[in-house]
Design a protein around this motif. Structure first.
Motif, PDB file in Angstrom:
ATOM      1  N   ALA A 106       0.691  -1.275  -0.086  1.00 18.66           N
ATOM      2  CA  ALA A 106       0.112   0.080   0.043  1.00 18.66           C
ATOM      3  C   ALA A 106       0.791   1.237   0.115  1.00 18.66           C
ATOM      4  N   ALA A 117      -4.610   7.195  -2.701  1.00 22.58           N
ATOM      5  CA  ALA A 117      -3.728   6.131  -2.390  1.00 22.58           C
ATOM      6  C   ALA A 117      -3.251   6.385  -0.744  1.00 22.58           C
ATOM      7  N   ASN A 122      -5.056   7.640   1.294  1.00 23.45           N
ATOM      8  CA  ASN A 122      -6.104   6.993   2.466  1.00 23.45           C
ATOM      9  C   ASN A 122      -6.052   5.443   2.495  1.00 23.45           C
ATOM     10  N   ASN A 123      -5.957   4.944   1.215  1.00 21.45           N
ATOM     11  CA  ASN A 123      -5.632   3.539   1.168  1.00 21.45           C
ATOM     12  C   ASN A 123      -4.550   3.081   2.244  1.00 21.45           C
ATOM     13  N   ARG A 135      -5.518   3.285   5.677  1.00 17.56           N
ATOM     14  CA  ARG A 135      -6.910   2.322   6.167  1.00 17.56           C
ATOM     15  C   ARG A 135      -5.758   0.850   6.293  1.00 17.56           C
ATOM     16  N   THR A 136      -4.987   0.523   5.416  1.00 16.23           N
ATOM     17  CA  THR A 136      -4.387  -0.775   5.384  1.00 16.23           C
ATOM     18  C   THR A 136      -3.748  -0.781   6.500  1.00 16.23           C
TER      19      THR A 136
END
Length: 466
Positions: A294, A370, A372-373, A376-377
């Motif tokens: 990520a 990216a 935010n992802n 979150r990951t």
């Protein structure tokens, strides 16, 4: 003026333009660094550094052979790693990313073309003049002043790292899936053995009920109820056997072989690694391949934004054309002569119908997505590790209570049977004690499985599977 002097002047002129325009575009050349604008990214950066300096005894650093020491399980894991198609696809993706990186590196080199040609004119039924020939060569080199090729190469290098992280994630997932399936089969075997032995005991209990009925101490209701109890345990056996077959098929799929039966002991035990302790060190999360992947996506988005910025600046191309020919205008001379041409082109975009502006805005938005992802990951990984740790800890506590419960219920069954035969006990007490004991024993096996799978899931959750 010779070629060296001409080339020198062109490069000096390009450098002046680069300094004038590039003074406002320093970010184009900057290498990606993990953003430090949130508490999550700061903690991740520190954890990544700690993980890089960590020792090999951490759970995520343990080789899978040191965690899963059962020889039968180890053989199945090796077969899965050698044959599994998902892992093979992940490896191919790594090779594909490396090929793309090789192409990005070669983009720095000039392009060279050679196109020899020759001919002779034919008119009015006869050949006119002599043969002409030209052997031209052209060389074109794009000077990467504003980092277009640089950001492309860096993005390709990061893509290789991301593909390697995906491959590691696939490897970790396969190892965990094989181990989970293995201990699930072992648990089903244990439950089948328990159900079959219980059925034999309850058959004897039912015969005891019949004998007591013949002696006039019990009614037909006791016999019928005892038989129903016996039939209930028999009914669980086909259900367990169905699950056993399904797990065999799952294991066959994992190792990429035709469906088969696997001989797995009902007494298989997973030795818990000493590295497991209370708490969730953040450096464990930094070792997870999906978290690293990520972050690599974020880096790729960063370089894409830089490339979109670079599209606003000029392109400098140096070209050289030369060769050997015997055709000069309308004349044919022999032997031929050498010719050459050296040129430099600086092309600056002025208006492209807003395409460059739109591309830059889109790249910035993708970079935010990216980011935010990535966050979150990290949070999802923390939750998975925490869940696995909790299941492992609480399963251990639950096992202690279940052990005591099973021991007490075994005594209860013994006492109620004795009371029924030798005193004034009732058949309902016997049946209740039998059902309670079977339920507790089944729960004991399930809890053992939960604890083993918690260890496996924790090992996967911290990026294990080297």
């Amino acid at each position: 003026m010779n070629i060296k002097k001409i080339s020198y002047k062109i490069l000096v002129g390009a450098t002046v333009v680069a300094l004038a325009v590039g003074s406002t575009s320093c970010n184009i050349y900057k290498k990606y660094e993990t953003p430090q604008n949130t508490a999550i990214t700061k903690a991740y950066t520190e954890a990544r550094e700690a993980a890089a300096a960590g020792d090999s005894t951490q759970l995520g650093n343990l080789l899978w052979e040191d965690v899963f020491t059962d020889p039968v399980l180890a053989d199945l894991i090796r077969r899965a790693l050698a044959n599994n198609t998902d892992l093979s696809t992940a490896r191919h993706n790594v090779d594909l990313a490396r090929t793309t990186l090789k192409g990005a590196k070669l983009a720095y080199l000039p392009s060279v073309a050679l196109a020899p040609q020759g001919g002779r004119a034919y008119a009015a039924g006869d050949w006119v003049g002599g043969w002409t020939y030209t052997i031209p060569a052209s060389v074109s080199w794009e000077v990467d002043i504003f980092g277009k090729l640089l950001n492309s190469k860096r993005s390709a290098a990061v893509a290789v790292e991301r593909s390697e992280a995906y491959a590691q994630a696939a490897r970790s997932q396969i190892i965990a899936a094989v181990a989970n399936t293995y201990y699930s089969i072992s648990a089903i075997e244990a439950q089948l053995a328990l159900a079959r032995s219980t059925a034999r005991l309850w058959a004897q209990s039912m015969q005891t009920m019949r004998d007591l009925k013949e002696a006039g101490r019990l009614t037909e209701a006791a016999v019928v109820q005892s038989d129903a109890n016996y039939q209930s345990v028999l009914a669980t056996i086909p259900s367990l056997e169905t699950t056993r077959t399904q797990l065999d098929n799952t294991m066959s799929l994992l190792i990429n072989e035709m469906p088969q039966h696997f001989d797995i002991s009902p007494d298989a035990v997973l030795n818990v690694p000493a590295a497991i302790s209370e708490g969730v060190p953040l450096q464990w999360l930094a070792m997870r391949p999906d978290v690293y992947s990520a972050e690599r996506n974020l880096a790729i988005a960063y370089y894409s934004t830089n490339s979109a910025r670079a599209a606003f600046y000029p392109n400098l191309t140096l070209s050289f054309n030369g060769g050997f020919t015997n055709s000069l205008g309308d004349m044919i001379i022999n032997p031929g002569k050498w010719f050459f041409n050296l040129a430099g082109q600086l092309a600056a975009p002025l208006f492209s119908r807003g395409r460059n502006i739109a591309n830059l805005e889109a790249a910035k938005i993708n970079q935010k997505i990216a980011m935010n992802n990535f966050e979150r990951t990290v949070l999802s990984a923390a939750g998975e590790v925490s869940n696995a740790m909790t299941v492992y800890t609480k399963s251990g506590e639950r096992l202690k209570y279940l052990d005591v419960q099973v021991e007490d219920l075994q005594k209860s069954v013994e006492y109620t049977n004795d009371l029924l035969v030798y005193a004034n006990g009732t058949y309902l007490e016997v049946l209740t004690a039998q059902q309670s004991l079977l339920s507790a024993q089944m729960n004991r096996i399930s809890c053992d499985l939960d604890r083993a799978q918690a260890v496996i899931n924790l090992y996967q959750a911290v990026g294990g599977g080297r």
